[in-house]
Design a protein around this motif. Structure first.
Motif, mmCIF file in Angstrom:
data_model
loop_
_atom_site.group_PDB
_atom_site.id
_atom_site.type_symbol
_atom_site.label_atom_id
_atom_site.label_comp_id
_atom_site.label_asym_id
_atom_site.label_seq_id
_atom_site.Cartn_x
_atom_site.Cartn_y
_atom_site.Cartn_z
ATOM 1 N N ALA A 131 5.158 4.472 2.530
ATOM 2 C CA ALA A 131 5.376 5.708 3.289
ATOM 3 C C ALA A 131 6.120 5.411 4.596
ATOM 4 C CB ALA A 131 4.038 6.395 3.571
ATOM 5 N N ALA A 175 2.152 9.492 3.025
ATOM 6 C CA ALA A 175 1.521 8.633 2.016
ATOM 7 C C ALA A 175 1.179 9.425 0.757
ATOM 8 C CB ALA A 175 0.277 7.960 2.592
ATOM 9 N N THR A 178 0.842 -1.187 0.000
ATOM 10 C CA THR A 178 0.000 0.000 0.000
ATOM 11 C C THR A 178 0.884 1.247 0.000
ATOM 12 O OG1 THR A 178 -0.116 0.205 2.407
ATOM 13 C CG2 THR A 178 -1.800 -1.192 1.329
ATOM 14 N N TYR A 179 0.243 2.368 -0.348
ATOM 15 C CA TYR A 179 0.947 3.643 -0.254
ATOM 16 C C TYR A 179 1.461 3.834 1.170
ATOM 17 C CZ TYR A 179 -1.439 4.619 -4.673
ATOM 18 O OH TYR A 179 -1.901 4.566 -5.963
ATOM 19 N N GLY A 180 0.645 3.448 2.151
ATOM 20 C CA GLY A 180 1.039 3.579 3.556
ATOM 21 C C GLY A 180 2.235 2.720 3.900
#
Length: 150
Positions: free
Chosen positions: A90, A97, A85-87
């Motif tokens: 990040a 994110a 995921t973007y998270g």
């Protein structure tokens, strides 16, 4: 800069080479140059789309900010058939994110740097290549991405 356009299941793809590295992959366009690197990239993409290749072995150069290069390097490390995921990215990169999302959207070499493997926390997220989300879904299905809810 030399450019080569190839046909693929997700549309015409144009590869651009500069200084001994692939610097861009875009949808559409025209290019008929035939350098050894562009030929190798075209062959590797054909192998990928024909299920004969899971890892690309090409010199790639991301031109942009240090953050863009770091984001693209993290994306490139996501294995075939897996997603993040973007998270996730990040946290790994100690970036917001939203910055990762912008970095994915600004990826100059999609497919070879597989930004289609990056998902939103609640699902697919976006995709700037080809026909957008439909292309992302096609690429993820092609790779048999585990846990994909589509």
């Amino acid at each position: 800069m030399p450019r080569k356009t190839i046909d693929s299941p997700v549309g015409a793809l144009t590869l651009t080479e500069a200084d001994g590295a692939i610097t861009s992959l875009s949808w559409g366009g025209e290019g008929a140059d035939d350098t050894p690197l562009l030929r190798a990239a075209a062959e590797q993409l054909d192998d990928y789309f024909s299920n004969r290749r899971k890892v690309f072995d090409l010199p790639l150069e991301v031109r942009g900010s240090d953050a863009q290069a770091r984001i693209c390097a993290a994306i490139a490390a996501i294995p075939f058939g897996e997603t993040r995921t973007y998270g996730d990215l990040a946290r790994d990169l100690d970036l917001p994110a939203q910055a990762v999302g912008r970095g994915c959207g600004g990826n100059p070499i999609p497919i070879l740097i597989p930004c289609h493997r990056v998902l939103g926390a609640q699902g697919l997220g976006g995709f700037s290549g080809g026909t957008g989300i439909e292309t992302k879904i096609w690429l993820l299905r092609h790779e048999g991405a585990a846990g994909l809810l589509i």
